[in-house]
Design a protein around this motif. Structure first.
Motif, short mmCIF file in Angstrom:
data_model
loop_
_atom_site.label_atom_id
_atom_site.label_comp_id
_atom_site.label_asym_id
_atom_site.label_seq_id
_atom_site.Cartn_x
_atom_site.Cartn_y
_atom_site.Cartn_z
N PRO A 47 0.99 -1.24 -0.14
CA PRO A 47 0.15 -0.18 0.05
C PRO A 47 0.83 1.13 0.63
O PRO A 47 0.17 2.31 0.22
CB PRO A 47 -0.66 -0.20 1.28
N GLU A 48 2.28 1.80 0.24
CA GLU A 48 3.26 2.03 0.33
C GLU A 48 2.95 3.15 -1.07
O GLU A 48 3.55 4.30 -1.22
CB GLU A 48 4.26 1.89 0.37
N VAL A 49 2.51 2.74 -2.30
CA VAL A 49 1.69 3.68 -3.29
C VAL A 49 0.71 4.66 -3.17
O VAL A 49 -0.18 5.01 -4.37
CB VAL A 49 1.89 2.84 -4.75
N TYR A 50 0.29 4.92 -1.65
CA TYR A 50 -0.99 5.06 -1.57
C TYR A 50 -1.44 6.87 -2.28
O TYR A 50 -2.28 7.16 -3.33
CB TYR A 50 -1.19 5.39 -0.30
N ASP A 110 -9.48 4.60 -8.02
CA ASP A 110 -11.10 4.96 -7.06
C ASP A 110 -10.87 4.40 -6.04
O ASP A 110 -11.04 4.51 -5.48
CB ASP A 110 -12.16 4.39 -8.24
N VAL A 111 -10.18 2.53 -5.99
CA VAL A 111 -9.67 1.55 -4.98
C VAL A 111 -8.10 1.76 -5.43
O VAL A 111 -7.81 0.83 -6.23
CB VAL A 111 -10.92 0.54 -5.37
N LEU A 112 -7.69 1.34 -4.20
CA LEU A 112 -6.32 0.09 -4.24
C LEU A 112 -6.40 -0.78 -3.30
O LEU A 112 -6.94 -0.56 -1.72
CB LEU A 112 -5.27 1.60 -3.35
N LEU A 115 5.50 -2.87 10.44
CA LEU A 115 4.50 -2.92 9.10
C LEU A 115 5.29 -2.85 8.12
O LEU A 115 5.04 -3.44 6.16
CB LEU A 115 3.16 -2.09 9.12
N ASP A 116 6.73 -2.72 8.40
CA ASP A 116 7.46 -2.68 7.34
C ASP A 116 7.74 -1.92 6.04
O ASP A 116 7.37 -2.54 4.97
CB ASP A 116 8.32 -3.95 6.88
N SER A 117 6.86 -0.83 6.57
CA SER A 117 6.08 -0.17 4.99
C SER A 117 6.18 1.11 5.17
O SER A 117 6.21 1.39 7.10
CB SER A 117 4.94 -0.58 5.22
N VAL A 118 6.50 2.09 4.64
CA VAL A 118 6.59 3.51 4.88
C VAL A 118 5.39 3.93 4.67
O VAL A 118 5.37 4.65 3.27
CB VAL A 118 7.97 4.35 4.13
N LEU A 119 4.56 3.93 5.47
CA LEU A 119 2.80 4.61 4.95
C LEU A 119 2.45 4.07 6.45
O LEU A 119 2.58 4.19 8.23
CB LEU A 119 2.30 3.80 4.38
N PRO A 120 0.76 5.16 6.93
CA PRO A 120 0.60 5.88 7.91
C PRO A 120 -0.19 4.47 8.65
O PRO A 120 -0.20 3.81 8.17
CB PRO A 120 -0.76 6.73 7.48
N MET A 163 -9.45 8.30 -2.35
CA MET A 163 -9.46 7.16 -3.02
C MET A 163 -9.86 5.92 -1.51
O MET A 163 -9.23 6.37 -0.74
CB MET A 163 -8.24 6.56 -3.76
N LEU A 164 -10.48 5.49 -2.01
CA LEU A 164 -10.66 3.83 -1.27
C LEU A 164 -9.87 2.88 -1.31
O LEU A 164 -8.89 2.60 -2.04
CB LEU A 164 -11.97 3.78 -1.19
N GLY A 165 -8.75 2.54 -0.20
CA GLY A 165 -8.13 1.47 -0.10
C GLY A 165 -7.73 0.08 0.70
O GLY A 165 -8.94 0.32 1.81
N TYR A 166 -7.96 -0.91 0.84
CA TYR A 166 -7.27 -1.89 1.31
C TYR A 166 -6.78 -2.74 1.56
O TYR A 166 -5.77 -3.34 0.62
CB TYR A 166 -8.70 -3.15 1.91
N THR A 167 -5.66 -2.31 3.22
CA THR A 167 -4.72 -3.51 3.12
C THR A 167 -4.80 -5.10 3.39
O THR A 167 -5.56 -4.88 5.27
CB THR A 167 -3.74 -2.53 4.26
#
Length: 338
Positions: free
Chosen positions: A241-244, A253-255, A275-280, A293-297
């Motif tokens: 999801p780091e490309v959000y 629209d959705v990731l 989380l081994d990720s650079v994101l909130p 944009m809506l997202g789901y991880t």
């Protein structure tokens, strides 16, 4: 590009693979991905979005496993990792074409199929009773980050036998591009910076997929974004999801993504240690929103490093697209055991 090897037979196999990948992906993408894999193989420090890569440090895996055994928690963690749940999530989308109202997507991520046979057995038992219009796989089919991958392909072959087409997928940071022909032979349409069109009657939505953006950095959102007509409803599949930010500003629209495992080993309350990720952190698991944009991880169906989980049950997710004026997110239920 000549891939050096002391075995002439192996060299011929690699040359044949390169030729197939060039035909499938184009010369630059195929050579770029293979070359980067060779450069990065088994590297612990200094590449990708994070400086330190715990998944590449296999002596540390043994240390974690032994500490859990000494604490008496290892067996419990293994059982947790095998207890996959089905989650349900609604995306309320203002831009959704009317004929796609109620369209359902089965989202499976981070299977790491060669890490835990009991977990994959549990997953296979869940699949026949599920109903969906599209299945998407968001990467990390292999347990390790380099080396042999045949066991992962065999595990995915067993799994896909229980999946209903159409199936779209992307590669993750644990996956080698050498797996691509095998995965596609199973009926998975792998999206390597490519876009697929899903039609219902005279209406359509677009599902794009990018190559790994976390470790290999071979994603190309600009390319797939340009394949989506202006104003069309579009979904982006990305392992991470780091490309959000890039995805939202490209107009998706959705990731749908995975990679984080939700932390896998969490404090009470599902609070991830890492989380081994650079994101909130709010984007590290389940549903979230960024601008329009809506997202789901997904926290993933499998386990990485060590096949244990604490306070973070593995999942597969059934998403349903709803046409609503407000475009809000609504998570129907956290987990439904089947």
């Amino acid at each position: 590009m000549q891939l050096m090897t002391a075995n002439p037979g192996a060299s011929q196999v690699e040359d044949e693979l390169l030729s197939r990948l060039e035909q499938r992906l184009g010369r630059i993408h195929a050579r770029q991905r293979l070359g980067i894999e060779t450069d990065h193989e088994s590297q612990i420090f200094g590449q990708g979005l994070n400086f330190f890569h715990i998944e590449n440090w296999y002596s540390f895996h043994s240390l974690i496993r032994n500490l859990l055994k000494l604490s008496g928690l290892y067996g419990r963690g293994r059982r947790n990792a095998e207890d996959i749940v089905v989650k349900h999530n609604d995306f309320d989308c203002a831009n959704l074409p009317p004929l796609f109202d109620g369209f359902s997507i089965l989202h499976i991520s981070d299977t790491h199929v060669d890490m835990s046979e009991p977990a994959m057995g549990r997953l296979i038992k869940l699949l026949p009773d599920l109903t969906y219009d599209l299945c998407v796989l968001t990467g990390d089919y292999r347990g390790k980050t380099f080396g042999p991958f045949q066991a992962a392909l065999e595990g995915m072959n067993r799994l896909t036998a229980y999946l209903k087409p159409p199936i779209l997928g992307v590669l993750g940071n644990h996956d080698t591009i050498r797996m691509l022909p095998g995965l596609e032979a199973m009926g998975i349409r792998m999206l390597q910076n490519e876009c697929a069109t899903i039609r219902r009657g005279d209406q359509e939505i677009y599902v794009a997929g990018i190559d790994d953006a976390h470790y290999f950095r071979v994603d190309n959102i600009e390319k797939v974004g340009s394949d989506v007509p202006d104003g069309a409803f579009s979904i982006l599949l990305s392992h991470t999801p780091e490309v959000y930010r890039q995805a939202a500003h490209a107009g998706f629209d959705v990731l749908l993504s995975g990679h984080t495992h939700g932390g896998q080993i969490c404090l009470p309350g599902s609070i991830p240690i890492t989380l081994d990720s650079v994101l909130p952190r709010r984007m590290g698991a389940v549903a979230w929103r960024y601008h329009d944009m809506l997202g789901y991880t997904s926290v993933g169906a499998g386990s990485s490093v060590v096949a244990v989980r604490f306070n973070c049950p593995p999942e597969i997710t059934l998403h349903r697209l709803r046409r609503r004026a407000d475009g809000s997110i609504r998570l129907i239920s956290n987990a439904q055991r089947v």
